[in-house]
Design a protein around this motif. Structure first.
Motif, PDB file in Angstrom:
ATOM      1  N   ALA A 139       8.937  -0.056   9.116  1.00 35.56           N
ATOM      2  CA  ALA A 139       9.564   1.249   9.360  1.00 35.56           C
ATOM      3  C   ALA A 139       8.556   2.321   9.753  1.00 35.56           C
ATOM      4  N   PHE A 140       7.267   2.008   9.686  1.00 37.21           N
ATOM      5  CA  PHE A 140       6.226   2.992   9.984  1.00 37.21           C
ATOM      6  C   PHE A 140       5.784   2.903  11.430  1.00 37.21           C
ATOM      7  N   SER A 141       5.352   4.042  11.962  1.00 41.05           N
ATOM      8  CA  SER A 141       4.731   4.069  13.285  1.00 41.05           C
ATOM      9  C   SER A 141       3.373   4.724  13.133  1.00 41.05           C
ATOM     10  N   SER A 142       2.512   4.506  14.052  1.00 37.87           N
ATOM     11  CA  SER A 142       1.145   5.051  14.067  1.00 37.87           C
ATOM     12  C   SER A 142       0.344   4.640  12.833  1.00 37.87           C
ATOM     13  N   SER A 143      -0.713   5.384  12.558  1.00 40.47           N
ATOM     14  CA  SER A 143      -1.569   5.037  11.418  1.00 40.47           C
ATOM     15  C   SER A 143      -0.893   5.437  10.107  1.00 40.47           C
ATOM     16  N   ILE A 144      -1.248   4.726   9.059  1.00 46.33           N
ATOM     17  CA  ILE A 144      -0.629   4.917   7.753  1.00 46.33           C
ATOM     18  C   ILE A 144      -1.712   5.339   6.762  1.00 46.33           C
ATOM     19  N   THR A 145      -1.391   6.306   5.921  1.00 49.99           N
ATOM     20  CA  THR A 145      -2.272   6.704   4.835  1.00 49.99           C
ATOM     21  C   THR A 145      -1.754   6.073   3.552  1.00 49.99           C
ATOM     22  N   ALA A 146      -2.604   5.310   2.885  1.00 45.48           N
ATOM     23  CA  ALA A 146      -2.273   4.702   1.594  1.00 45.48           C
ATOM     24  C   ALA A 146      -3.011   5.476   0.513  1.00 45.48           C
ATOM     25  N   THR A 147      -2.277   5.898  -0.514  1.00 48.62           N
ATOM     26  CA  THR A 147      -2.864   6.623  -1.640  1.00 48.62           C
ATOM     27  C   THR A 147      -2.501   5.892  -2.919  1.00 48.62           C
ATOM     28  N   VAL A 148      -3.496   5.681  -3.778  1.00 47.09           N
ATOM     29  CA  VAL A 148      -3.267   5.011  -5.063  1.00 47.09           C
ATOM     30  C   VAL A 148      -3.755   5.927  -6.173  1.00 47.09           C
ATOM     31  N   VAL A 149      -2.916   6.106  -7.194  1.00 50.51           N
ATOM     32  CA  VAL A 149      -3.287   6.868  -8.388  1.00 50.51           C
ATOM     33  C   VAL A 149      -3.003   6.015  -9.613  1.00 50.51           C
ATOM     34  N   ALA A 150      -3.847   6.157 -10.630  1.00 49.17           N
ATOM     35  CA  ALA A 150      -3.587   5.523 -11.919  1.00 49.17           C
ATOM     36  C   ALA A 150      -2.689   6.465 -12.719  1.00 49.17           C
ATOM     37  N   LEU A 151      -1.741   5.895 -13.448  1.00 46.42           N
ATOM     38  CA  LEU A 151      -0.772   6.681 -14.214  1.00 46.42           C
ATOM     39  C   LEU A 151      -1.067   6.606 -15.705  1.00 46.42           C
TER      40      LEU A 151
END
Length: 103
Positions: A77-89
């Motif tokens: 469903a994504f187009s172009s570049s994707i930013t992935a963000t990970v946080v610890a909860l």
């Protein structure tokens, strides 16, 4: 007077975040940073509640929660570049600082 704000419970940022595309799948991996112990014996804290993974291309955003230090997601469903963000909860203080990578 001292007001406890729980800052010692805030989870540390994850380390070594990597993201790769394999067709319409994103494969992410990272290393959690524990709070208890040292060296090879380090462990997550008592109130550690997993990781939140967010993928966004500026238009489409998907968010997932996992206990693992890796995640695979359908990115068709994504187009172009994707930013992935990970946080610890943390169950007391919520999300810690995020780490991002663009792929």
């Amino acid at each position: 007077t001292f007001t406890y704000t729980g800052q010692s419970q805030v989870e540390y940022p994850v380390a070594y975040l990597e993201a790769r595309r394999a067709g319409s799948t994103a494969n992410l991996s990272w290393q959690g940073v524990g709070k208890i112990g040292a060296g090879a014996s380090v462990a997550m804290g008592l109130y550690f509640a997993g990781y939140r993974v967010t993928l966004s291309d500026g238009t489409t955003t998907q968010t997932f929660t996992t206990q693992n230090q890796s995640y695979s997601a359908d990115i068709s469903a994504f187009s172009s570049s994707i930013t992935a963000t990970v946080v610890a909860l943390n169950s007391l203080t919520g999300a810690g600082p995020g780490v991002s990578v663009v792929f």
